[in-house]
Design a protein around this motif. Structure first.
Motif, PDB file in Angstrom:
ATOM      1  N   TYR A  39       0.095   0.362  -0.431  1.00 35.75           N
ATOM      2  CA  TYR A  39      -1.218   0.923  -0.103  1.00 35.75           C
ATOM      3  C   TYR A  39      -2.339   0.225  -0.860  1.00 35.75           C
ATOM      4  N   GLU A  40      -2.089  -0.156  -2.098  1.00 41.87           N
ATOM      5  CA  GLU A  40      -3.122  -0.797  -2.913  1.00 41.87           C
ATOM      6  C   GLU A  40      -3.564  -2.126  -2.303  1.00 41.87           C
ATOM      7  N   SER A  67      -4.181  19.021   7.452  1.00 38.76           N
ATOM      8  CA  SER A  67      -4.611  17.701   6.978  1.00 38.76           C
ATOM      9  C   SER A  67      -3.418  16.820   6.639  1.00 38.76           C
ATOM     10  N   SER A  68      -2.388  17.409   6.059  1.00 45.90           N
ATOM     11  CA  SER A  68      -1.204  16.629   5.694  1.00 45.90           C
ATOM     12  C   SER A  68      -0.426  16.171   6.912  1.00 45.90           C
ATOM     13  N   ASP A 103      -9.548   4.294   8.911  1.00 42.40           N
ATOM     14  CA  ASP A 103      -8.522   4.706   9.867  1.00 42.40           C
ATOM     15  C   ASP A 103      -8.596   3.876  11.147  1.00 42.40           C
ATOM     16  N   SER A 135      -0.508   7.317   1.912  1.00 38.56           N
ATOM     17  CA  SER A 135      -1.017   6.590   0.750  1.00 38.56           C
ATOM     18  C   SER A 135      -0.028   6.540  -0.408  1.00 38.56           C
ATOM     19  N   THR A 136       0.890   7.485  -0.452  1.00 36.75           N
ATOM     20  CA  THR A 136       1.875   7.502  -1.542  1.00 36.75           C
ATOM     21  C   THR A 136       3.254   7.019  -1.093  1.00 36.75           C
ATOM     22  N   CYS A 165      -3.042   9.650   9.756  1.00 35.43           N
ATOM     23  CA  CYS A 165      -4.114   8.826   9.219  1.00 35.43           C
ATOM     24  C   CYS A 165      -3.567   8.063   8.023  1.00 35.43           C
ATOM     25  N   LEU A 166      -4.360   7.133   7.502  1.00 35.09           N
ATOM     26  CA  LEU A 166      -3.889   6.307   6.399  1.00 35.09           C
ATOM     27  C   LEU A 166      -3.631   7.125   5.146  1.00 35.09           C
ATOM     28  N   ASN A 167      -4.470   8.116   4.880  1.00 32.93           N
ATOM     29  CA  ASN A 167      -4.319   8.910   3.666  1.00 32.93           C
ATOM     30  C   ASN A 167      -2.985   9.654   3.623  1.00 32.93           C
ATOM     31  N   ARG A 168      -2.437   9.956   4.774  1.00 31.17           N
ATOM     32  CA  ARG A 168      -1.151  10.661   4.835  1.00 31.17           C
ATOM     33  C   ARG A 168      -0.023   9.832   4.222  1.00 31.17           C
ATOM     34  N   ARG A 217      -5.647  -1.430   0.775  1.00 28.56           N
ATOM     35  CA  ARG A 217      -6.964  -0.919   0.372  1.00 28.56           C
ATOM     36  C   ARG A 217      -7.847  -2.047  -0.149  1.00 28.56           C
TER      37      ARG A 217
END
Length: 323
Positions: A100-101, A75-76, A146, A85-86, A80-83, A104
């Motif tokens: 990212y904020e 998954s990491s 995504d 996010s930080t 994708c966008l979640n990868r 979003r």
């Protein structure tokens, strides 16, 4: 019964076994020998030691933990966008958003209508009065956010469709449908937002350098060109060829306020159009008010056009080679 009716039997002597062979297989074939090495077969587990219930439970828990770690690792590594996010630097690199904020927040605003958007090909059938599937556009293998991220990667970095298909693990045809659908959806949604700023808003946000030198500036104009594929038609080729870029292009007029906010974006025109003609056709003259100043470079010969709107042209000085 007579003796002649009996069948005669011949008893064959067993072959004499040789004990000179040292092969384990040969030794195991000797009749009457006790085999010490246990025989393990795939058909049964007679000689396998059985585990207790507690040991089986511990083994199962270790297997579950191992699989969970593998899922987390995969998954990491998924694009994708979640990868990201930080990692705001990568968000800015792939999308142009500052963090990212912010990205979003924009998606959250679009989400209520994005969930019901219709594929562009379906809208074309609707225009042609053909049978239309009214179901919303969905990509089963890609989340909606995504899809938005994929579109931003295309716009920001210009990644080819084949590359995006590999990154997001979908087919190239799915990438093409996502890009066309989102491009038209965002054009309808964002194109309806008013960009033109009022005179009061510009005066309030105007930098001090403009207040000291050009306090009446309403908009700063310039043209941007997008390279396109050379058309096969010679007529279209001559219309889209830009002498400035030495290539076939589409051209657009862009206006910004003194504090660098985009306040005007025209439609696309063929690359051969002049700055004066595109200013006249774009509709920006109808937005100007008496007393406004328009800042542009020396290629914009629009003094006569601005005078009809009681506005004026400001061309800032250019530095020469020697200053």
């Amino acid at each position: 019964m007579s003796r002649s009716c009996w069948c005669s039997f011949t008893i064959a002597k067993a072959p004499k076994l040789s004990c000179t062979s040292t092969s384990p297989d040969a030794e195991n074939q000797i009749l009457g020998e006790k085999i010490v090495t246990p025989f393990v077969s795939n058909d049964h587990d007679y000689v396998v030691e059985t585990l207790s219930t507690e040991e089986k439970l511990q083994a199962a828990l270790k297997e579950v933990e191992l699989l969970q770690n593998q899922v987390t690792t995969l998954s990491s590594n998924t694009f994708c966008l979640n990868r990201f996010s930080t990692d705001n630097s990568m968000i800015n690199f792939y999308t142009g958003f500052i963090n990212y904020e912010t990205l979003r927040s924009v998606f959250t605003t679009l989400q209520p209508t994005a969930t019901t958007m219709v594929r562009w090909s379906q809208m074309q059938r609707h225009v042609n009065k053909e049978n239309v599937n009214e179901n919303a556009f969905h990509c089963e293998t890609l989340l909606l956010i995504d899809q938005f991220f994929l579109f931003l990667c295309r716009v920001r970095q210009g990644l080819p469709e084949q590359d995006l298909a590999v990154r997001f693990n979908i087919s190239q045809s799915s990438v093409s449908r996502i890009l066309i659908t989102w491009a038209n959806y965002l054009y309808c949604m964002l194109g309806s937002l008013p960009l033109w700023s009022s005179r009061a808003a510009i005066d309030e946000s105007m930098p001090q350098s403009f207040k000291d030198t050009y306090p009446k500036t309403r908009v700063i104009l310039d043209c941007t060109e997008i390279r396109v594929q050379t058309p096969s038609s010679k007529v279209l080729n001559s219309e889209t060829f830009s002498s400035y870029k030495s290539h076939t292009t589409f051209k657009s007029l862009v206006g910004i306020t003194p504090n660098r906010a985009i306040s005007f974006v025209s439609s696309l025109y063929t690359g051969s159009i002049s700055d004066k003609v595109i200013t006249e056709k774009s509709g920006i003259l109808d937005l100007l008010e008496p007393g406004d100043e328009v800042m542009a470079d020396k290629g914009f010969l629009i003094n006569d056009l601005l005078k009809t709107k009681q506005a004026s042209l400001v061309i800032p000085p250019f530095f020469r080679a020697k200053g």
